[in-house]
Design an enzyme around this catalytic site. Structure first.
Site, PDB file in Angstrom:
ATOM      1  N   GLU A  39       5.778   2.813   9.079  1.00  0.00           N
ATOM      2  CA  GLU A  39       4.448   2.718   8.462  1.00  0.00           C
ATOM      3  C   GLU A  39       4.184   3.894   7.522  1.00  0.00           C
ATOM      4  OE1 GLU A  39       2.315   0.332   8.348  1.00  0.00           O
ATOM      5  OE2 GLU A  39       3.394  -0.985   9.710  1.00  0.00           O
ATOM      6  N   TYR A 122      -5.466   2.711   9.002  1.00  0.00           N
ATOM      7  CA  TYR A 122      -4.523   1.595   8.858  1.00  0.00           C
ATOM      8  C   TYR A 122      -3.270   1.828   9.717  1.00  0.00           C
ATOM      9  CZ  TYR A 122      -1.135  -1.657   7.082  1.00  0.00           C
ATOM     10  OH  TYR A 122      -0.196  -2.650   7.020  1.00  0.00           O
ATOM     11  N   ASP A 140      -5.125  -3.635   4.790  1.00  0.00           N
ATOM     12  CA  ASP A 140      -4.571  -2.987   3.606  1.00  0.00           C
ATOM     13  C   ASP A 140      -4.868  -3.868   2.386  1.00  0.00           C
ATOM     14  OD1 ASP A 140      -2.883  -5.126   3.859  1.00  0.00           O
ATOM     15  OD2 ASP A 140      -1.031  -3.969   3.669  1.00  0.00           O
TER      16      ASP A 140
END
Ligand code: SF4
Length: 359
Positions: A39, A122, A140
């Site tokens: 990520e 996020y 996102d």
């Protein structure tokens, strides 16, 4: 679109994902360390480029313990080529913090995860939902685009009102039983089907529910204000050599490329060339006369474009060496220092060091 319509949309997205999901290395695991690394890489790197960087990173640092035991310089070096080095510094800081303060175990809730360096809402939602099945949506640009189109939202993409509505609607759509997989399904749906520009509406399983498509607005939603202008900066680097050595400077301060190494720098306004005074300020040595000047290299960052020119010079005979702010490095060892990609490109082109093999 409440109740049964949400359920229908959810099940259609899940069915689409079963057929179209991308085979990505970090999807073969639910280990929070690997989810976290992937990520962080994907924060500012495309998936296609991120795969190689991810495999390189987890092969060098296969777990949290190995990463925490490394040096920051080693982590930056492994990160080289991805840019946005703050991400690498935060990965390292977080690995050390989890090792020392969390018994080496990743926290499992978004509330705990966002307290860690480099983990925003996020990334926290992605780690919590994928690794721990915590029911939280990841929001996102892909998800914003899908939801804004599905519900025909015409507010500016950055408006607070739109953000709030999208949070409510994604929570309503989320698959509570397997939130991580649903979040990944939304990522792929946004990347492959409901793409920016012209989406694939004719083959989309949601086309009969999608307000943007039904009103011919799919290429206009989400709506956005004009982008921030790029700031142009003009870097003039002095490649100062001296008996098989070259001088490097470690960047500090609140600017790009913090902690990376570069040649002594004269940053000048557009159209202005550095003179002996500029090089004196950069090195502490008077009377430097460059012998060779490179072409201009351009490198784009999120809001800046760097125009860099490299000037080769040697220390004039009889002059003292540069001050303590510069380090003297054997030319063949430059590749062992963490450098901005821009400088690595120059080294590879110029043959100043056997950089291709070293880097
Ligand atoms: S119909 Fe088109 S705009 Fe609507 S969700 Fe599908 S791909 Fe996106």
């Amino acid at each position: 679109m409440k109740g049964s319509v949400s359920e229908t949309i959810r099940s259609k997205i899940k069915a689409w994902y079963r057929k179209n999901r991308r085979d990505l290395p970090w999807r073969k695991t639910s280990d929070p360390y690997h989810i976290w690394v992937s990520e962080i890489i994907l924060q500012q790197t495309r998936v296609s480029q991120g795969i190689g960087h991810y495999l390189k990173f987890v092969s060098r640092f296969p777990d949290l313990k190995t990463l925490a035991a490394a040096t920051e310089e080693d982590v930056l070096k492994t990160w080289q080529g991805m840019g946005y080095y703050t991400r690498a510094r935060n990965l390292y800081k977080t690995a050390v913090l989890i090792t020392n303060s969390y018994n080496g175990i990743f926290p499992g809730t978004p509330e705990e995860l966002v307290k860690l360096p480099g983990i925003g809402s996020y990334t926290a939602a992605a780690i919590a939902s994928i690794a721990y099945r915590y029911p939280v949506p990841t929001i996102d640009a892909n998800v914003i685009r899908i939801i804004a189109r599905l519900y025909g939202m015409q507010q500016d993409i950055h408006s607070v009102g739109l953000k709030k509505k999208i949070e409510t609607l994604t929570m309503e759509l989320l698959d509570q039983e397997n939130p991580g997989e649903f979040n990944q399904a939304m990522m792929d749906f946004g990347s492959l089907q409901c793409t920016p520009g012209v989406p694939g509406c004719s083959s989309c399983p949601l086309n009969q529910y999608c307000k943007a498509h039904l009103t011919g607005m799919e290429d206009k939603i989400p709506m956005r204000k004009e982008k921030k202008k790029l700031q142009h900066r003009y870097f003039h680097y002095l490649v100062l050599t001296d008996h098989g050595h070259v001088w490097l400077h470690k960047r500090t301060g609140n600017d790009i490329w913090h902690s990376l190494y570069e040649f002594p720098l004269a940053e000048m306004p557009a159209g202005k060339q550095p003179d002996a005074e500029s090089w004196y300020k950069a090195t502490g040595i008077p009377d430097i006369q460059p012998e060779k000047i490179s072409k201009t290299y351009r490198h784009t960052l999120s809001h800046q474009m760097i125009h860099a020119t490299f000037y080769q010079a040697t220390i004039p005979p009889g002059h003292k060496q540069p001050g303590d702010e510069l380090v003297r490095v054997p030319v063949q060892s430059i590749g062992t220092y963490p450098l901005p990609v821009l400088i690595a490109r120059y080294l590879a082109d110029s043959g100043t060091a056997d950089y291709r093999q070293k880097g």
